[in-house]
Design a protein around this motif. Structure first.
Motif, short mmCIF file in Angstrom:
data_model
loop_
_atom_site.label_atom_id
_atom_site.label_comp_id
_atom_site.label_asym_id
_atom_site.label_seq_id
_atom_site.Cartn_x
_atom_site.Cartn_y
_atom_site.Cartn_z
N ASP A 47 -2.54 1.59 15.11
CA ASP A 47 -2.91 0.84 16.48
C ASP A 47 -3.19 1.80 17.11
OD1 ASP A 47 -1.47 -1.20 15.36
OD2 ASP A 47 0.47 -0.76 15.52
N ARG A 48 -2.10 2.80 17.76
CA ARG A 48 -2.75 4.65 18.18
C ARG A 48 -4.11 4.72 18.63
NH1 ARG A 48 1.63 6.57 20.70
NH2 ARG A 48 4.00 5.64 19.57
N TRP A 49 -4.58 4.65 17.00
CA TRP A 49 -6.23 5.40 16.63
C TRP A 49 -7.53 3.73 17.33
CZ3 TRP A 49 -7.26 5.94 11.02
CH2 TRP A 49 -8.19 7.07 10.99
N MET A 50 -7.13 3.16 16.65
CA MET A 50 -7.97 1.81 17.63
C MET A 50 -7.54 1.70 18.86
SD MET A 50 -7.22 -0.89 14.43
CE MET A 50 -8.14 -0.45 12.96
N ALA A 51 -6.89 1.66 19.87
CA ALA A 51 -6.47 1.73 21.00
C ALA A 51 -7.56 3.49 22.06
CB ALA A 51 -5.36 2.10 21.82
N SER A 52 -7.60 4.57 21.41
CA SER A 52 -7.86 5.58 21.41
C SER A 52 -9.27 5.12 21.51
CB SER A 52 -7.56 6.37 21.08
OG SER A 52 -6.16 7.08 20.72
N THR A 53 -9.98 4.61 20.58
CA THR A 53 -11.61 4.44 19.59
C THR A 53 -11.33 3.58 20.69
OG1 THR A 53 -11.24 4.75 17.53
CG2 THR A 53 -13.57 3.55 17.76
N ARG A 54 -11.14 2.70 21.36
CA ARG A 54 -11.53 1.59 22.34
C ARG A 54 -12.07 1.65 23.53
NH1 ARG A 54 -7.88 -2.47 18.71
NH2 ARG A 54 -6.33 -1.88 20.21
N ALA A 56 -12.10 4.79 24.48
CA ALA A 56 -13.52 5.33 24.67
C ALA A 56 -14.61 5.16 24.92
CB ALA A 56 -13.32 6.76 23.39
N HIS A 57 -14.91 3.82 23.50
CA HIS A 57 -15.95 2.91 24.59
C HIS A 57 -15.93 1.90 25.33
CE1 HIS A 57 -16.10 2.64 19.47
NE2 HIS A 57 -17.08 3.79 20.01
N ALA A 58 -15.38 1.60 25.82
CA ALA A 58 -15.09 0.88 27.07
C ALA A 58 -15.27 1.62 28.16
CB ALA A 58 -13.95 0.16 27.45
N ALA A 59 -14.53 2.88 28.07
CA ALA A 59 -15.38 3.78 29.13
C ALA A 59 -17.05 5.08 29.12
CB ALA A 59 -14.73 4.83 29.30
N GLY A 60 -17.18 4.67 28.16
CA GLY A 60 -18.56 4.86 28.05
C GLY A 60 -18.79 6.51 28.13
N ALA A 61 -17.52 7.14 27.35
CA ALA A 61 -16.87 8.16 27.26
C ALA A 61 -17.54 9.46 26.65
CB ALA A 61 -15.65 8.86 27.38
N LYS A 62 -18.41 10.59 27.11
CA LYS A 62 -18.30 11.53 26.18
C LYS A 62 -17.61 12.12 25.58
CE LYS A 62 -20.92 15.85 26.71
NZ LYS A 62 -21.75 16.96 27.88
N ARG A 63 -18.08 12.55 24.08
CA ARG A 63 -16.90 13.36 22.79
C ARG A 63 -17.57 14.36 22.31
NH1 ARG A 63 -18.14 7.36 21.67
NH2 ARG A 63 -16.43 6.78 21.08
N VAL A 64 -17.10 15.03 22.29
CA VAL A 64 -16.91 15.60 21.49
C VAL A 64 -17.17 15.82 20.53
CG1 VAL A 64 -15.40 18.39 21.48
CG2 VAL A 64 -15.89 17.50 23.71
N TYR A 65 -17.95 16.41 19.62
CA TYR A 65 -18.48 16.73 18.09
C TYR A 65 -17.91 17.98 17.06
CZ TYR A 65 -19.97 12.27 18.51
OH TYR A 65 -20.34 10.42 19.20
N TYR A 66 -16.94 18.66 16.62
CA TYR A 66 -16.28 19.66 16.04
C TYR A 66 -17.41 20.35 14.95
CZ TYR A 66 -13.98 23.80 16.41
OH TYR A 66 -14.32 25.22 16.09
N LEU A 67 -18.32 20.45 14.22
CA LEU A 67 -18.60 20.44 13.15
C LEU A 67 -17.70 22.25 12.60
CD1 LEU A 67 -20.53 18.36 14.11
CD2 LEU A 67 -22.82 19.34 13.13
N SER A 68 -16.85 21.73 11.68
CA SER A 68 -16.82 23.20 10.29
C SER A 68 -16.60 22.33 9.72
CB SER A 68 -15.55 23.85 11.33
OG SER A 68 -14.60 24.48 10.47
#
Length: 803
Positions: A47-54, A56-68
């Motif tokens: 539930d928290r995971w989906m809310a976090s994703t929504r 970020a989408h709604a805010a048009g947020a910049k995302r960090v992508y960590y490749l390891s």
């Protein structure tokens, strides 16, 4: 069984056990209760995971992508419920069902997704990104068998497959819609309009498998996305029906080889090819996923740097630079120069090593055969780079050779570190010394060309796992002394220093430490049959086995101490337990020989009644996160004794200090900054500095003379070389010891006397327990700055632009 319906959470766990695990409570075994508990807790996380994703989408947020290439996440149940603040609730619910939470936590397998500090750092960073409420994805490989499970047979390391997925993984979710074509080999052609098309000769499908990462207090849940490989034709029915049953499955076997093992041995041509395939596989899938997401939500690929910050964790994913260029130029038809500007603005690169062999390079024929289009792109980037370099005053042919993406010295090779450097807008080291050495050594000429690109971001660790969860006794003591502020801001730990001299606090601190040592003693007795004294000084070196980390120096000093105790029983020796743990790379002969030596020394010392229990030695097998969580809170002395200038940072040093162990170490990596924060009087520093090491290497250093001038060292080396500890094979360590006489690149002999003297200072300090405890408390108080929250905040503000 008590009525579980009186506790709503217990009722949910029981319902999950029945309807999702398929077990009656009376028949359920501990692993069934573990699965039921994880699935129940996971529902709330989703539930928290989906809310976090929504959000970020709604805010048009910049995302960090960590490749390891590594994410050493360890067990997740305790971490998840602690970060959600639900540990008491889950404990009580399970207790009402007759289940002990601590018991089922112990049987959760460690995820075999990493090996050492690099992977554990990535895991800490992912947790801190969620804690700071920054939208982020971690990208890596879902290894089926990890690096290996280490077993010790007659003192030798034996590598066995790590079967952590044998019974499934309740934390993960396969995302079939997030699947990408990843090709290898083939031809490259251009049409009349100049558009380039790569036709791979073979391909696999990369399929995403997601794991939620819970931040502190559950404020945000981010995604760890790992790739698994599937053949497009998992079985060739024509071959199977023709009787070639093994050949019919060859495609799937070849695909699975990409995700089977972490760090396959690269001592053969086949091993090198597999390593490169792995790195391209996960880099390509990740970049395709990032580009797809950006276009889906923001439309214009040209705005990628505004909405995506991609961080390369070391050189392993450096091919992602060429992959993004390929997608921009070939698929989105962006002009090469414009694509290059987009690429540089999107990528950041973290360097973790100054060791030349770890700055990956690939034979040019191999790279071109597997990735022909990327080879063209690398050549085009290199041409642009070298033309720009030629315009800079003072850049001569030597500098050009060092800057080039192609190493022309001997076999031509593609330099992945140089590619990552030029393809990123930021290149950071992970400790102050390491960053300065980057400028002076491996990237000296690139630094002169781009003098503002290199910056420092000293590593950190998450205090949630490495204090609150693994050392609840110490956490409770700190809360009683200074309140709860440090739970949300680790820098508030500094107030604990005010209690360092308080006799009552010291007494409680000692009780916590001893309880942790008793727990470790009980564990080691169970797994190794070893009896240890919890009142002895626990002297610990747990880390990847490598010559630069100098486990050999520790072992030789142990041999010397053993001789001194036997020769001078009248002296007031302090009882000491020497603990070693760590894995050696499968093809690293000397590292595996050092493991054997540690076990041979342990066998001799532990069976010798003449030392009277004053010295015990143990090599603990199969070092992983869960074992570290037991050992670190029990440690009194932390061995951080790498050759100065060779350890990029270290994070074990931070974990030990946070748990009240004193550090004995060189001025290397983050030891320097730890000394500055805990105080020079609360750490034991010895040995050559990085500058002195460089001067010795360049100035005719003669280790034979040094060894012969040191009575204790000479006796220890001769004892090992002559077979005292290996009577079954007297020549076993002859070459290893001859290496010290002949070149001693890692300055074991050069630092031995200083190290031995430092250990005797430790003995004297341990004899004064109030002074020791005060120093230990000051270590805890002083290392709050080394929180990964602080590190991530610096990345976010200064590199990624997301705060």
């Amino acid at each position: 069984m008590p009525n579980a319906t009186e506790d709503p959470l217990a009722a949910r766990i029981l319902d999950t056990l029945i309807h999702r695990v398929g077990k009656d409570a009376k028949a359920a075994r501990p692993h069934d209760w573990l699965a039921a508990t994880i699935l129940t807790v996971r529902d709330d996380i989703i539930d928290r995971w989906m809310a976090s994703t929504r959000e970020a989408h709604a805010a048009g947020a910049k995302r960090v992508y960590y490749l390891s290439l590594e994410f050493l996440i360890g067990r997740l149940l305790r971490d998840a419920i602690a970060n959600l603040g639900r540990t008491p609730e889950v404990t009580a619910a399970l207790a009402s069902l007759g289940v002990d939470l601590a018991e089922i936590e112990e049987i959760e397998p460690d995820a075999a997704l990493g090996n050492g500090g690099l992977g554990r750092l990535a895991a800490c960073f992912m947790e801190s990104l969620a804690t700071l409420e920054l939208p982020a994805y971690g990208y890596g490989i879902r290894y089926m068998n990890g690096m290996f499970r280490q077993r010790i047979d007659d003192g030798w390391q034996v590598e066995l497959p790590e079967t952590w997925l044998a019974h499934g993984n309740p934390w993960e979710f396969e995302r079939r819609e997030s699947a990408y074509f990843v090709g290898f080999g083939g031809d490259v052609a251009a049409n009349e309009a100049g558009q380039v098309h790569w036709s791979p000769a073979e391909a696999v499908e990369a399929v995403a498998v997601d794991t939620p990462v819970v931040g502190w207090r559950g404020k945000r849940v981010n995604t760890l996305r790992l790739w698994t490989a599937v053949a497009f034709d998992p079985i060739r029915l024509d071959q199977f029906n023709a009787g070639d049953h093994e050949g019919a499955l060859a495609g799937q076997v070849r695909a699975e080889s990409l995700v089977r093992v972490l760090y396959p041995a690269d001592s053969t041509a086949a091993g090198q090819e597999l390593r490169l395939r792995q790195e391209y596989f996960f880099s390509s899938a990740s970049i395709q996923d990032i580009v797809r997401r950006h276009v889906q939500y923001f439309g214009d690929i040209r705005t990628l740097p505004d909405k995506a910050a991609i961080q390369l964790n070391d050189t392993h994913p450096a091919v992602a630079v060429a992959e993004l260029m390929r997608l921009l130029v070939d698929h989105h038809e962006i002009a090469f120069d414009a694509a290059w500007e987009i690429t540089k603005a999107t990528f950041g690169y973290t360097n973790h090593t100054l060791l030349p062999e770890a700055l990956e390079s690939w034979p040019l024929p191999l790279f071109e055969r597997l990735l022909p289009r990327h080879m063209q792109i690398v050549y085009a980037i290199n041409a642009k780079l070298l033309r720009e370099a030629r315009k800079v005053e003072g850049v001569d042919d030597r500098a050009i050779a060092a800057i080039s993406l192609i190493d022309e010295g001997g076999e031509r090779r593609v330099r992945m570190a140089n590619l990552a450097f030029v393809g990123a807008h930021s290149v950071n080291g992970v400790a102050a010394l390491h960053t300065e050495l980057m400028k002076q050594t491996v990237f000296a000429d690139l630094h002169r060309l781009y003098p503002t690109k290199i910056n420092n971001k000293t590593n950190g660790i998450t205090p949630r796992r490495w204090l609150f969860e693994c050392n609840p006794g110490l956490t409770a003591l700190i809360r009683d002394c200074i309140g709860d502020a440090f739970l949300d801001d680790a820098s508030a730990l500094s107030a604990f220093a005010d209690h360092a001299g308080d006799a009552q606090v010291q007494e409680r601190f000692d009780a916590v430490k001893r309880a942790n040592k008793v727990a470790l003693v009980d564990h080691l007795k169970g797994v190794m049959g070893l009896r240890l004294d919890p009142d002895a000084l626990f002297d610990v070196q747990i880390k990847r086995i490598h010559e630069y980390k100098r486990q050999l120096l520790n072992i030789l000093e142990t041999v010397a101490l053993y001789d001194q105790i036997r020769s001078h029983p009248e002296r007031d020796w302090q009882p000491r337990v020497k603990l070693f743990a760590g894995k050696a790379a499968s093809s690293y002969h000397n590292a595996k020989l050092i493991i054997k030596l540690a076990n041979d020394v342990a066998r001799r010392v532990n069976s010798d009644p003449s030392v009277g229990g004053l010295l015990k030695v143990a090599f603990v097998p199969n070092y992983n996160v869960s074992l570290a969580e037991k050992i670190i809170p029990a440690a009194d002395l932390s061995e951080q004794i790498s050759t100065a200038g060779m350890e990029a940072s270290g994070t074990g040093n931070m974990k030990f200090a946070l748990n009240g162990a004193l550090t004995i170490g060189t001025l290397d990596g983050a030891n320097i900054e730890i000394r500055d924060y805990v105080g020079a009087d609360n750490i034991v520093i010895f040995g050559l500095t990085a500058d002195e090491v460089a001067a010795k290497r360049g100035g005719g250093y003669e280790p034979r003379a040094v060894i012969e001038a040191s009575r204790e060292l000479a006796q220890a080396v001769n004892a090992v070389a002559s077979g005292v500890f290996s009577p079954d094979d007297p020549n076993r360590y002859k070459d290893l010891m001859n290496g010290l006489y002949d070149h001693d690149w890692f300055m074991v002999a050069a630092d031995f006397d200083a190290y031995a003297a430092a250990q005797r200072r430790v003995d004297g300090w341990w004899d004064d327990q109030p002074a020791w405890r005060a120093a230990a408390i000051r270590n805890v108080a002083g290392v709050g700055w080394f929180s990964s929250d602080r590190t991530i905040r610096e990345y976010a503000e200064q590199i990624w632009g997301v705060m």
